[in-house]
Design a protein around this motif. Structure first.
Motif, PDB file in Angstrom:
ATOM      1  N   MET A 225       0.848  -1.197   0.000  1.00  0.00           N
ATOM      2  CA  MET A 225       0.000   0.000   0.000  1.00  0.00           C
ATOM      3  C   MET A 225       0.886   1.250   0.000  1.00  0.00           C
ATOM      4  SD  MET A 225      -2.869   1.176   2.759  1.00  0.00           S
ATOM      5  CE  MET A 225      -3.832  -0.308   2.410  1.00  0.00           C
ATOM      6  N   ARG A 226       0.602   2.171  -0.903  1.00  0.00           N
ATOM      7  CA  ARG A 226       1.410   3.382  -0.988  1.00  0.00           C
ATOM      8  C   ARG A 226       1.023   4.358   0.114  1.00  0.00           C
ATOM      9  NH1 ARG A 226       1.953   8.498  -3.174  1.00  0.00           N
ATOM     10  NH2 ARG A 226      -0.264   8.691  -3.655  1.00  0.00           N
ATOM     11  N   LEU A 227       2.026   4.850   0.834  1.00  0.00           N
ATOM     12  CA  LEU A 227       1.780   5.830   1.874  1.00  0.00           C
ATOM     13  C   LEU A 227       1.791   7.234   1.292  1.00  0.00           C
ATOM     14  CD1 LEU A 227       4.048   4.439   4.752  1.00  0.00           C
ATOM     15  CD2 LEU A 227       1.669   3.853   4.204  1.00  0.00           C
ATOM     16  N   VAL A 228       1.190   8.161   2.011  1.00  0.00           N
ATOM     17  CA  VAL A 228       1.194   9.561   1.593  1.00  0.00           C
ATOM     18  C   VAL A 228       2.636  10.060   1.556  1.00  0.00           C
ATOM     19  CG1 VAL A 228       0.589  11.889   2.372  1.00  0.00           C
ATOM     20  CG2 VAL A 228      -1.132  10.086   2.377  1.00  0.00           C
ATOM     21  N   SER A 229       2.997  10.739   0.472  1.00  0.00           N
ATOM     22  CA  SER A 229       4.376  11.173   0.256  1.00  0.00           C
ATOM     23  C   SER A 229       4.496  12.691   0.335  1.00  0.00           C
ATOM     24  CB  SER A 229       4.846  10.703  -1.121  1.00  0.00           C
ATOM     25  OG  SER A 229       4.083  11.349  -2.139  1.00  0.00           O
ATOM     26  N   SER A 230       5.734  13.160   0.302  1.00  0.00           N
ATOM     27  CA  SER A 230       5.977  14.607   0.319  1.00  0.00           C
ATOM     28  C   SER A 230       5.289  15.326  -0.845  1.00  0.00           C
ATOM     29  CB  SER A 230       7.479  14.899   0.303  1.00  0.00           C
ATOM     30  OG  SER A 230       8.066  14.509   1.518  1.00  0.00           O
ATOM     31  N   PRO A 231       5.343  14.799  -2.085  1.00  0.00           N
ATOM     32  CA  PRO A 231       4.615  15.467  -3.173  1.00  0.00           C
ATOM     33  C   PRO A 231       3.104  15.534  -2.916  1.00  0.00           C
ATOM     34  CG  PRO A 231       6.251  13.979  -4.074  1.00  0.00           C
ATOM     35  CD  PRO A 231       6.219  13.715  -2.598  1.00  0.00           C
ATOM     36  N   ASP A 232       2.535  14.507  -2.302  1.00  0.00           N
ATOM     37  CA  ASP A 232       1.109  14.530  -1.969  1.00  0.00           C
ATOM     38  C   ASP A 232       0.814  15.662  -0.992  1.00  0.00           C
ATOM     39  OD1 ASP A 232       0.628  12.176  -3.464  1.00  0.00           O
ATOM     40  OD2 ASP A 232       1.174  10.926  -1.748  1.00  0.00           O
ATOM     41  N   ILE A 233       1.693  15.829  -0.014  1.00  0.00           N
ATOM     42  CA  ILE A 233       1.492  16.869   1.003  1.00  0.00           C
ATOM     43  C   ILE A 233       1.666  18.251   0.394  1.00  0.00           C
ATOM     44  CG2 ILE A 233       2.294  17.735   3.237  1.00  0.00           C
ATOM     45  CD1 ILE A 233       3.298  14.834   3.778  1.00  0.00           C
ATOM     46  N   THR A 234       2.664  18.396  -0.480  1.00  0.00           N
ATOM     47  CA  THR A 234       2.872  19.678  -1.153  1.00  0.00           C
ATOM     48  C   THR A 234       1.674  20.043  -2.008  1.00  0.00           C
ATOM     49  OG1 THR A 234       5.275  19.338  -1.186  1.00  0.00           O
ATOM     50  CG2 THR A 234       4.367  20.933  -2.747  1.00  0.00           C
ATOM     51  N   SER A 235       1.122  19.077  -2.721  1.00  0.00           N
ATOM     52  CA  SER A 235      -0.065  19.322  -3.550  1.00  0.00           C
ATOM     53  C   SER A 235      -1.257  19.712  -2.687  1.00  0.00           C
ATOM     54  CB  SER A 235      -0.399  18.085  -4.378  1.00  0.00           C
ATOM     55  OG  SER A 235       0.619  17.788  -5.295  1.00  0.00           O
ATOM     56  N   ALA A 236      -1.417  19.027  -1.562  1.00  0.00           N
ATOM     57  CA  ALA A 236      -2.518  19.353  -0.653  1.00  0.00           C
ATOM     58  C   ALA A 236      -2.378  20.765  -0.125  1.00  0.00           C
ATOM     59  CB  ALA A 236      -2.545  18.350   0.501  1.00  0.00           C
ATOM     60  N   ALA A 237      -1.172  21.141   0.285  1.00  0.00           N
ATOM     61  CA  ALA A 237      -0.949  22.493   0.800  1.00  0.00           C
ATOM     62  C   ALA A 237      -1.268  23.539  -0.260  1.00  0.00           C
ATOM     63  CB  ALA A 237       0.493  22.632   1.276  1.00  0.00           C
ATOM     64  N   SER A 238      -0.920  23.248  -1.500  1.00  0.00           N
ATOM     65  CA  SER A 238      -1.213  24.185  -2.589  1.00  0.00           C
ATOM     66  C   SER A 238      -2.720  24.324  -2.804  1.00  0.00           C
ATOM     67  CB  SER A 238      -0.535  23.696  -3.873  1.00  0.00           C
ATOM     68  OG  SER A 238      -0.830  24.549  -4.956  1.00  0.00           O
ATOM     69  N   ARG A 239      -3.443  23.208  -2.794  1.00  0.00           N
ATOM     70  CA  ARG A 239      -4.901  23.261  -2.975  1.00  0.00           C
ATOM     71  C   ARG A 239      -5.576  24.034  -1.851  1.00  0.00           C
ATOM     72  NH1 ARG A 239      -4.205  17.564  -3.536  1.00  0.00           N
ATOM     73  NH2 ARG A 239      -3.973  16.988  -5.736  1.00  0.00           N
ATOM     74  N   LEU A 240      -5.056  23.896  -0.646  1.00  0.00           N
ATOM     75  CA  LEU A 240      -5.715  24.467   0.529  1.00  0.00           C
ATOM     76  C   LEU A 240      -5.340  25.921   0.780  1.00  0.00           C
ATOM     77  CD1 LEU A 240      -5.406  21.436   2.992  1.00  0.00           C
ATOM     78  CD2 LEU A 240      -7.409  22.150   1.664  1.00  0.00           C
ATOM     79  N   THR A 241      -4.352  26.420   0.055  1.00  0.00           N
ATOM     80  CA  THR A 241      -3.929  27.809   0.255  1.00  0.00           C
ATOM     81  C   THR A 241      -5.100  28.762   0.043  1.00  0.00           C
ATOM     82  OG1 THR A 241      -1.659  27.329  -0.437  1.00  0.00           O
ATOM     83  CG2 THR A 241      -2.378  29.630  -0.546  1.00  0.00           C
ATOM     84  N   GLY A 242      -5.347  29.594   1.024  1.00  0.00           N
ATOM     85  CA  GLY A 242      -6.442  30.552   0.938  1.00  0.00           C
ATOM     86  C   GLY A 242      -7.796  30.001   1.327  1.00  0.00           C
ATOM     87  N   ARG A 243      -7.862  28.704   1.589  1.00  0.00           N
ATOM     88  CA  ARG A 243      -9.138  28.065   1.947  1.00  0.00           C
ATOM     89  C   ARG A 243      -9.200  27.640   3.418  1.00  0.00           C
ATOM     90  NH1 ARG A 243     -12.502  26.422  -2.222  1.00  0.00           N
ATOM     91  NH2 ARG A 243     -11.692  26.646  -4.344  1.00  0.00           N
ATOM     92  N   ILE A 244      -8.039  27.532   4.043  1.00  0.00           N
ATOM     93  CA  ILE A 244      -8.003  27.121   5.448  1.00  0.00           C
ATOM     94  C   ILE A 244      -7.220  28.151   6.255  1.00  0.00           C
ATOM     95  CG2 ILE A 244      -8.167  24.656   4.922  1.00  0.00           C
ATOM     96  CD1 ILE A 244      -5.105  24.543   5.562  1.00  0.00           C
ATOM     97  N   VAL A 245      -7.265  28.004   7.562  1.00  0.00           N
ATOM     98  CA  VAL A 245      -6.495  28.857   8.464  1.00  0.00           C
ATOM     99  C   VAL A 245      -5.143  28.198   8.722  1.00  0.00           C
ATOM    100  CG1 VAL A 245      -6.397  29.887  10.770  1.00  0.00           C
ATOM    101  CG2 VAL A 245      -8.601  29.662   9.580  1.00  0.00           C
ATOM    102  N   ARG A 246      -4.081  28.978   8.601  1.00  0.00           N
ATOM    103  CA  ARG A 246      -2.756  28.500   9.043  1.00  0.00           C
ATOM    104  C   ARG A 246      -2.732  28.716  10.552  1.00  0.00           C
ATOM    105  NH1 ARG A 246       2.775  30.408   9.663  1.00  0.00           N
ATOM    106  NH2 ARG A 246       4.277  28.915   8.796  1.00  0.00           N
ATOM    107  N   THR A 247      -3.176  27.712  11.265  1.00  0.00           N
ATOM    108  CA  THR A 247      -3.401  27.867  12.697  1.00  0.00           C
ATOM    109  C   THR A 247      -2.083  28.114  13.429  1.00  0.00           C
ATOM    110  OG1 THR A 247      -3.309  25.469  12.973  1.00  0.00           O
ATOM    111  CG2 THR A 247      -5.485  26.468  12.719  1.00  0.00           C
TER     112      THR A 247
END
Length: 345
Positions: free
Chosen positions: A1-23
């Motif tokens: 099973m493939r685990l979540v990778s750094s590119p996955d996290i970078t892509s997620a951060a890009s999608r969420l920019t401006g949509r979530i709070v940087r707590t």
């Protein structure tokens, strides 16, 4: 099973920019002094909908949209925080959302789902009802935690935490004055304490948050220990680790930390925990309430009991630390019923 990778996290951060709070990540000198540690608090209670959950939901739906897979509607199941997050995300993206919730769900969390426009079906058979509704309406099921896109969204908590800890360390740099004022002035010498995050404590329910945080922390700071914390009365992840596979708990999970009362762990989350997490500890139920009050009193942050299990584990001696280490507590949410605060402390 493939685990979540750094590119996955970078892509997620890009999608969420401006949509979530940087707590914020804030230091608590009071907690630190009492524990002999440097204590940092990642305040996800200040996130949209009052918990980290919105990160995973939004990333999952936005990722599906980018792949041309956005469904006509979403069905999910949750006792509260994921339910509100899905309703919030559905409204943001123009999708109808139906949530299957247990009849005993916290009233404030039920009200939050309705406030964001979600439809609620109360049922004891959360997964079965959700599957039936999705089939009848042609909706897609969005799992609360056992979904790689959801895990990648939650991973942004860990990525932010490590980056913010580095910022805090450099902001704390001191300036050393000349030893003798009569001597010629010399350039001030910044003393930057090299204090990595030694331990990150993460509340565990179904495992989506700790899976994501562990993936991000392992990539950014491999020497940092990641420890999961769950109530002994709602220990779905520990149960899965013991069996070697996810399975429904033999008894209904019940805890003051209701946000962690998942009936089972996930296939994806178990794989992440086994590979990336140093240990998962179980806190006794009686340790949660005093830790909850201590966070409210010392941290000055309104959090729900689920957010307090990390501190409970430290106070109960369940996590091994050395004096002066830097420990970060992920405060998973702040959706607490006002009535439950009566008499606290």
């Amino acid at each position: 099973m493939r685990l979540v990778s750094s590119p996955d996290i970078t892509s997620a951060a890009s999608r969420l920019t401006g949509r979530i709070v940087r707590t914020p990540l804030v230091e608590s000198p009071r907690l630190g002094d009492s524990l002999g540690l440097r204590v940092l608090l990642k305040a996800e209670n200040l996130q949209h909908t009052g918990s980290f959950k919105v990160r995973g939901v939004l990333n999952a739906l936005l990722a599906r949209r980018s792949r041309g897979e956005l469904p006509p509607g979403v069905a999910t199941f949750s006792a509260g925080n994921h339910a509100a997050a899905t309703a919030f995300a559905g409204r943001a993206l123009g999708l109808p959302v139906v949530v299957c919730m247990p009849p005993r769900a916290v009233v404030t969390k039920v009200e939050a789902v309705r406030r964001y426009g979600g439809e609620i079906i109360f049922t004891e058979d959360l997964l079965g009802t959700c599957q039936s509704v999705a089939q009848e309406r042609g909706y897609a099921i969005l799992h609360p935690f056992d979904d790689p896109d959801v895990i990648a969204g939650q991973a942004t908590v860990g990525a932010e935490l490590i980056h913010q800890a580095d910022e805090l360390i450099h902001q704390a740099a001191e300036v050393t004055p000349p030893a003798d004022e009569s001597s010629p002035a010399e350039p001030a010498v910044p003393v930057v304490p090299v204090v990595p995050v030694d331990v990150v404590l993460v509340p565990v329910g179904g495992g989506g948050l700790i899976s994501g945080v562990a993936a991000a922390v392992r990539a950014a700071s491999p020497s940092t220990r990641v420890v999961g914390v769950e109530p002994v009365t709602a220990n779905a992840m520990t149960y899965a680790l013991r069996l070697g596979a996810p399975a429904p708990l033999p008894q209904r999970p019940v805890s003051l930390a209701d946000g962690l009362a998942a009936p089972f762990a996930g296939v994806h989350t178990l794989a992440h925990v086994r590979e990336l997490v140093d240990e998962v500890v179980e806190v006794p139920e009686e340790a949660i309430r005093p830790a909850w009050w201590e966070l409210l009193d010392s941290g000055k942050l309104l959090v729900e009991p689920s957010a307090a299990v990390g501190l409970a584990a430290l106070r109960h001696g369940l996590v091994q630390t050395r004096p002066g280490e830097t420990v970060a507590l992920v405060l998973s949410g702040g959706n607490v019923a006002p009535a439950s605060l009566a008499g606290l402390g």
